[in-house]
Scaffold this active site. Structure first.
Site, short mmCIF file in Angstrom:
data_model
loop_
_atom_site.label_atom_id
_atom_site.label_comp_id
_atom_site.label_asym_id
_atom_site.label_seq_id
_atom_site.Cartn_x
_atom_site.Cartn_y
_atom_site.Cartn_z
N HIS A 40 63.64 24.06 30.55
CA HIS A 40 63.51 25.51 30.52
C HIS A 40 63.77 26.08 29.13
O HIS A 40 64.75 26.76 28.90
CB HIS A 40 64.46 26.12 31.57
CG HIS A 40 64.35 27.60 31.73
ND1 HIS A 40 63.20 28.31 31.45
CD2 HIS A 40 65.26 28.53 32.16
CE1 HIS A 40 63.43 29.60 31.70
NE2 HIS A 40 64.66 29.76 32.12
N CYS A 43 63.97 35.42 30.45
CA CYS A 43 63.28 34.17 30.82
C CYS A 43 61.83 34.42 31.19
O CYS A 43 61.08 33.47 31.41
CB CYS A 43 64.02 33.47 31.96
SG CYS A 43 65.73 33.15 31.51
#
Lengths: 383, 102
Positions: A332, A82
């Protein structure tokens, strides 16, 4: 000094009509327009992406981007779970500083909603250790282990965590590019289904599609011509163990502590000089832990800070956190997130954050985390 | 997909970890699982510190309706950990059960 001279982000959300590379193309075309540059002025590209290899059997993105740009320049794909976007940016800054190039385009993108939640959860778990995967842990599960440790030590309740999501959804309601633009209440969070106890659906960032891009340069002529350049004052990457269990503290991310100390030492700034920050709130607990690890809040004060909404737009008289809506509300798309965070700070520092503009923002910080804290990137921008 | 060779490599070390006691450092209950674990959801996963100081992850199984909390004592046991792969190899690994009061 390396400066950001332009930013663009696509809509974040369930973008079924768009492919990974149509998003990348949109992000590239528009950041060039934003920066007032011709594509031939780009010397190199850094591309942040995590999942295309696993989910789409789609690697060698460097050549695909060369095909989109119709340019024969160096292009690098960066993967750090991420933190892929933040890591791509950090490498691009160092590439420019080392004088390998003057003007570099950084684009982060992820295409996630073509796949079932099980496929995406399984793909994301590739960023955890083999033992974690084998025990049936998921990323929400690993952050839930951290949350349990934190709640047990610090007299914090699930309601306190919920306040972070409420704040970030309020901010997201002011951001047209956010995945979710509706406000939610503490009881909405508490009544949402558990994903991994004690974390619920509304404690968790969503699965999103999107692409974000910035252009950085050290070329003085281009910087002088740019309407609103923002300086990259410091950017640091710190790595730590991939397994949570190998770390001394389970209620803190040491890589964040180290990276924060480094960027503040390099810039000579104090914590209170930062008025806007984008922190990696993949789960509500993660923002509380990040606030403490960076040193904005004292250790153990996270629950009271969250409950008081002390970093909310319109309520805070100092630091406002996650004006974009954070990962929770803005969405996200893993590879794009780190770039969107930097872009949001760029918008704030150049007075273009519209309905969520924090008055007089001079210094901003972006904090991007990979895995459960195995990679952390912290960058400070200023003007 | 996990290669059968990888499963074999991992399973060689299981016996060193069996029958060990320790305490729960932290725990969660997984509701949304990856595909290979979906059938067991919801399930508990614990991080355990063994008496030797070594830390292990595993699912907490054989539960009735006990309330799970940090610090509870557990023992490591052998269980099937995921659904068999296409090659038919059953992956065994460590899980935990609560130690009853002595």
């Amino acid at each position: 000094m390396v400066s950001i001279i332009g930013y663009y982000t696509t809509q974040f959300g369930e973008l079924w009509e768009k492919s990974l590379f149509s998003l990348v193309g949109e992000a590239i075309d528009n950041v060039l327009i934003e920066s007032g540059l011709e594509k031939k002025q780009i010397d190199a590209v850094f591309f942040g992406n995590m999942l295309s290899g696993i989910l789409e059997n789609n690697l060698h993105a460097s050549a695909k981007i060369a095909e989109i740009l119709k340019l024969n320049i160096p292009i690098f794909r960066v993967e750090a779970a991420c933190a892929s976007g933040g890591s791509a940016f950090n490498l691009a800054v160092n590439y420019v500083k080392s004088q390998a190039a003057e003007t570099v385009l950084v684009v982060g993108a992820e295409k996630m909603t073509d796949f079932s939640p099980e496929q995406v959860v399984g793909g994301l778990s590739a960023a955890s250790s083999g033992e974690e995967q084998e025990s049936g842990l998921t990323f929400p599960g690993i952050y839930a282990l951290m949350a349990q440790s934190y709640l047990n030590k610090n007299k914090t309740k699930e309601e306190d965590l919920a306040c972070i999501s409420v704040k970030n959804h309020f901010h997201g309601s002011l951001n047209d590019k956010a995945h979710f633009r509706r406000q939610i209440s503490v009881s909405d969070v508490l009544n949402s289904a558990y994903v991994a106890y004690p974390l619920k659906v509304l404690d968790s960032s969503p699965i999103s599609d999107g692409a974000s891009s910035v252009i950085i340069t050290s070329n003085k002529k281009i910087i002088k011509k740019a309407k609103k350049p923002v300086m990259v004052l410091a950017s640091e990457v710190v790595n730590d163990t991939i397994s949570l269990k190998k770390r001394k503290n389970l209620d803190s991310i040491e890589a964040t502590i180290i990276a924060a100390d480094k960027v503040f030492k390099k810039t000579g700034l104090k914590r209170k000089d930062i008025t806007v920050a984008e922190l990696h709130d993949c789960f509500s607990i993660a923002e509380i832990i990040a606030m403490e690890d960076i040193g904005f809040w004292k250790k153990g004060e996270g629950a009271s800070g969250a409950r008081a909404y002390s970093t909310m737009f319109g309520r805070s008289d100092n630091l406002v956190v996650n004006t974009s809506g954070g990962l929770k509300s803005a969405g996200h798309p893993v590879g794009a997130t780190g770039i969107k965070q930097l872009g949001e700070i760029y918008l704030q520092l150049t007075g273009r954050a519209e309905k969520r503009q924090v008055k007089g923002a001079k210094y901003g910080l972006a904090h991007n985390v990979g895995g459960s804290g195995g990679t952390v990137v912290i960058t400070i921008l200023g003007n | 997909m996990i290669s059968p060779v990888k499963i074999w490599r991992r399973q060689r070390h299981i016996k060193d970890q069996l029958g060990k006691t320790g305490k729960i450092l932290t725990w969660t209950k997984i509701y949304i699982a990856a595909k290979e674990f979906k059938k067991n959801a919801p399930y508990y996963v614990v991080m355990v510190e063994l008496d030797s100081g070594r830390r292990l992850y595993g699912q907490l199984v054989d539960l009735m309706d006990e309330k799970i909390s940090i610090g509870m004592k557990v023992e490591s046991i052998l269980r099937k950990v995921r659904q068999p792969s296409q090659d038919g190899v059953i992956a065994y690994g460590i899980k935990f059960k609560l130690l009853k009061d002595e």
